[in-house]
Design a protein around this motif. Structure first.
Motif, PDB file in Angstrom:
ATOM      1  N   ALA A 147     -11.974 -41.483   1.707  1.00  0.00           N
ATOM      2  CA  ALA A 147     -13.247 -42.131   1.395  1.00  0.00           C
ATOM      3  C   ALA A 147     -14.353 -41.108   1.190  1.00  0.00           C
ATOM      4  O   ALA A 147     -15.177 -41.237   0.273  1.00  0.00           O
ATOM      5  N   ALA A 148     -14.392 -40.074   2.041  1.00  0.00           N
ATOM      6  CA  ALA A 148     -15.420 -39.052   1.914  1.00  0.00           C
ATOM      7  C   ALA A 148     -15.288 -38.298   0.601  1.00  0.00           C
ATOM      8  O   ALA A 148     -16.284 -38.005  -0.076  1.00  0.00           O
ATOM      9  N   ALA A 149     -14.054 -37.975   0.219  1.00  0.00           N
ATOM     10  CA  ALA A 149     -13.837 -37.240  -1.022  1.00  0.00           C
ATOM     11  C   ALA A 149     -14.203 -38.091  -2.245  1.00  0.00           C
ATOM     12  O   ALA A 149     -14.821 -37.602  -3.196  1.00  0.00           O
ATOM     13  N   LEU A 150     -13.836 -39.358  -2.224  1.00  0.00           N
ATOM     14  CA  LEU A 150     -14.139 -40.234  -3.352  1.00  0.00           C
ATOM     15  C   LEU A 150     -15.626 -40.538  -3.467  1.00  0.00           C
ATOM     16  O   LEU A 150     -16.133 -40.832  -4.560  1.00  0.00           O
ATOM     17  N   SER A 151     -16.326 -40.490  -2.336  1.00  0.00           N
ATOM     18  CA  SER A 151     -17.764 -40.780  -2.362  1.00  0.00           C
ATOM     19  C   SER A 151     -18.603 -39.539  -2.658  1.00  0.00           C
ATOM     20  O   SER A 151     -19.810 -39.667  -2.900  1.00  0.00           O
ATOM     21  N   ALA A 152     -17.988 -38.363  -2.647  1.00  0.00           N
ATOM     22  CA  ALA A 152     -18.736 -37.127  -2.890  1.00  0.00           C
ATOM     23  C   ALA A 152     -19.507 -37.129  -4.215  1.00  0.00           C
ATOM     24  O   ALA A 152     -20.631 -36.616  -4.277  1.00  0.00           O
ATOM     25  N   PRO A 153     -18.947 -37.688  -5.309  1.00  0.00           N
ATOM     26  CA  PRO A 153     -19.715 -37.693  -6.564  1.00  0.00           C
ATOM     27  C   PRO A 153     -21.043 -38.434  -6.502  1.00  0.00           C
ATOM     28  O   PRO A 153     -21.908 -38.241  -7.369  1.00  0.00           O
TER      29      PRO A 153
ATOM     30  N   ILE B 237     -24.187 -45.535  -0.398  1.00  0.00           N
ATOM     31  CA  ILE B 237     -22.878 -45.782  -1.006  1.00  0.00           C
ATOM     32  C   ILE B 237     -21.794 -45.054  -0.222  1.00  0.00           C
ATOM     33  O   ILE B 237     -20.717 -45.607   0.054  1.00  0.00           O
ATOM     34  N   ILE B 238     -22.073 -43.803   0.166  1.00  0.00           N
ATOM     35  CA  ILE B 238     -21.089 -43.011   0.894  1.00  0.00           C
ATOM     36  C   ILE B 238     -20.739 -43.664   2.230  1.00  0.00           C
ATOM     37  O   ILE B 238     -19.570 -43.850   2.568  1.00  0.00           O
ATOM     38  N   SER B 239     -21.768 -43.998   3.007  1.00  0.00           N
ATOM     39  CA  SER B 239     -21.521 -44.596   4.318  1.00  0.00           C
ATOM     40  C   SER B 239     -20.800 -45.936   4.187  1.00  0.00           C
ATOM     41  O   SER B 239     -19.922 -46.263   4.995  1.00  0.00           O
ATOM     42  N   THR B 240     -21.150 -46.705   3.151  1.00  0.00           N
ATOM     43  CA  THR B 240     -20.483 -47.994   2.945  1.00  0.00           C
ATOM     44  C   THR B 240     -19.017 -47.803   2.592  1.00  0.00           C
ATOM     45  O   THR B 240     -18.142 -48.532   3.080  1.00  0.00           O
ATOM     46  N   LEU B 241     -18.733 -46.818   1.750  1.00  0.00           N
ATOM     47  CA  LEU B 241     -17.344 -46.552   1.372  1.00  0.00           C
ATOM     48  C   LEU B 241     -16.518 -46.084   2.571  1.00  0.00           C
ATOM     49  O   LEU B 241     -15.361 -46.479   2.738  1.00  0.00           O
ATOM     50  N   VAL B 242     -17.107 -45.225   3.400  1.00  0.00           N
ATOM     51  CA  VAL B 242     -16.383 -44.750   4.583  1.00  0.00           C
ATOM     52  C   VAL B 242     -16.111 -45.911   5.537  1.00  0.00           C
ATOM     53  O   VAL B 242     -15.008 -46.045   6.078  1.00  0.00           O
ATOM     54  N   PHE B 243     -17.113 -46.773   5.728  1.00  0.00           N
ATOM     55  CA  PHE B 243     -16.916 -47.937   6.591  1.00  0.00           C
ATOM     56  C   PHE B 243     -15.852 -48.860   6.013  1.00  0.00           C
ATOM     57  O   PHE B 243     -14.981 -49.355   6.748  1.00  0.00           O
ATOM     58  N   ALA B 244     -15.919 -49.091   4.697  1.00  0.00           N
ATOM     59  CA  ALA B 244     -14.909 -49.939   4.050  1.00  0.00           C
ATOM     60  C   ALA B 244     -13.520 -49.331   4.188  1.00  0.00           C
ATOM     61  O   ALA B 244     -12.525 -50.053   4.330  1.00  0.00           O
ATOM     62  N   ALA B 245     -13.455 -47.996   4.168  1.00  0.00           N
ATOM     63  CA  ALA B 245     -12.158 -47.330   4.326  1.00  0.00           C
ATOM     64  C   ALA B 245     -11.562 -47.622   5.695  1.00  0.00           C
ATOM     65  O   ALA B 245     -10.337 -47.776   5.829  1.00  0.00           O
ATOM     66  N   PHE B 246     -12.396 -47.693   6.707  1.00  0.00           N
ATOM     67  CA  PHE B 246     -11.904 -48.054   8.033  1.00  0.00           C
ATOM     68  C   PHE B 246     -11.312 -49.462   8.032  1.00  0.00           C
ATOM     69  O   PHE B 246     -10.251 -49.704   8.625  1.00  0.00           O
ATOM     70  N   ILE B 247     -11.996 -50.381   7.377  1.00  0.00           N
ATOM     71  CA  ILE B 247     -11.505 -51.757   7.337  1.00  0.00           C
ATOM     72  C   ILE B 247     -10.169 -51.820   6.589  1.00  0.00           C
ATOM     73  O   ILE B 247      -9.221 -52.479   7.031  1.00  0.00           O
ATOM     74  N   VAL B 248     -10.082 -51.113   5.466  1.00  0.00           N
ATOM     75  CA  VAL B 248      -8.816 -51.061   4.723  1.00  0.00           C
ATOM     76  C   VAL B 248      -7.738 -50.405   5.580  1.00  0.00           C
ATOM     77  O   VAL B 248      -6.571 -50.814   5.563  1.00  0.00           O
TER      78      VAL B 248
END
Length: 384
Positions: free
Chosen positions: A203-209, A303-314
């Motif tokens: 998630a962190a890598a994908l949100s880096a952009p 967006i980054i924090s949301t993606l990381v949180f969503a990654a936890f749920i996934v």
């Protein structure tokens, strides 16, 4: 080299902006290790007290039991799947003392990490009040004590993830190449230490952009930066998957094989979890990260924090994260909030961040007090 050129070089290094410097803090090595020892001491004492009180059911004990069942005389593809993640499994299989030793190692790792975290905040010229509040929010939390001393694999994965996060902004926004390589190495070791790290590292890598890039106008710069971050971890996992596919006929084996089964059932459990008080409180660290992003005027960080949180749920739904990992979410989101705070701030911004830190401290305790897994572990000690 002449004395004048040496003085010029020293002056250039000394006046370099903090965002491009990685100066150690404290400067003297003995003082650094003394500070690490001071930070580690409460966790070492906690680990010993828990052991004396007889709490034997913990993730560390489970890891030691799993390592004891592995045939260490083998070296085939199935064996590679059985020992994955290799770093924590090898450690659990060969260190003397079993779960207690892992608890002590985790406590010592906590001391080193907390010193490194302060070092990072000093490098970025955080206000002292901000450093104290954020350290209290993270370190003076029951879940931090629990993870440090009872769940070494997940704890070390989170520490490496946090250190990697601290270098992402330095690499992408400020163009510090050294930080880019450090991020990649930290993330790779995290994935090889704990399988759940795969979730938030990806998630962190994908949100880096979504971060503000120093070379935003250069074609392919965002993809290249994400590749630098993700490549070491991805190459290690793809190599293992290729060996499994070649020799076993399937890309996943051992822990990774069972991680992707029962998705629909776990998805229902996750949905039911968020209808509980514990599930609602888990969302609070995400709100803290949003607040920090708004205060420091980095909307991309939302967006980054949301993606990381969503990654936890996934990760929960895929079975990569075990039930009762709410403490991991709190720690990861706290580390993410710290990583997003830039060097330059106004007094008003510093005050607002301090209030967010106090809110995060309260959230941490609320997360611990409502965690069913943490309550179940405490019942071993108090006989409840």
């Amino acid at each position: 080299m002449s004395e004048s050129s040496t003085n010029t070089r020293a002056l250039r290094i000394a006046t370099r902006p903090p965002r491009t410097r990685l100066d150690a803090w404290p400067r003297r090595t003995p003082r650094r290790w003394m500070l690490r020892g001071v930070f580690a001491l409460p966790y070492v004492i906690f680990a010993l007290v828990v052991f004396i009180l007889g709490a034997t059911d913990s993730p560390n004990a489970t890891l030691v039991d799993r390592a004891a069942q592995i045939d260490w005389d083998r070296a085939d593809a199935q064996w590679l799947g059985d020992i994955f993640p290799p770093i924590s499994t090898l450690l659990a299989g060969f260190v003397p003392g079993g779960a207690l030793t892992l608890s002590i190692i985790g406590a010592l790792s906590a001391g080193i990490f907390l010193q490194k975290l302060i070092e990072i905040m000093v490098q970025r010229r955080f206000a002292r009040s901000t450093i104290v509040i954020l350290m209290m929010a993270l370190a003076l939390n029951p879940l931090f004590f629990y993870n440090a001393t009872q769940n070494y694999a997940a704890f070390l994965g989170l520490l490496l993830f946090g250190l990697g996060l601290s270098h992402i902004v330095r690499f992408i926004t400020w163009g510090n190449t050294e930080s880019g390589f450090r991020t990649g190495i930290y993330f790779m070791v995290a994935v090889l230490t704990d399988i759940t790290a795969l979730v938030y590292v990806t998630a962190a890598a994908l949100s880096a952009p979504f971060l503000r890039h120093r070379r935003a106008g250069v074609v392919g710069a965002r993809r290249a930066n994400a590749l630098v971050i993700l490549y070491p971890a991805a190459s290690a996992l793809l190599s293992l998957a290729a060996l499994n596919a070649l020799f076993l006929g399937r890309p996943f084996a051992g822990a990774t094989q069972t991680a992707f089964t029962g998705f629909s059932d776990r998805l229902i459990v996750v949905a039911e979890f968020f209808s509980t008080v514990e599930g609602m409180i888990v969302i609070a660290p995400l709100v803290s990260a949003w607040m920090v992003a708004l205060i420091v005027r980095r909307p991309g960080a939302i967006i980054i924090s949301t993606l990381v949180f969503a990654a936890f749920i996934v990760g929960f739904a895929l079975g990569l994260l075990p039930s009762g990992s709410t403490g991991n979410i709190f720690m990861a989101m706290t580390l993410l909030a710290i990583a997003l705070i830039p060097t330059a701030r106004t007094d008003r911004g510093t005050l607002m961040i301090a209030f967010v830190g106090i809110f995060q401290l309260a959230v941490g305790w609320a997360t611990a007090l409502t965690s069913t897994a943490f309550a179940g572990w405490l019942s071993q000690i108090f006989g409840g």
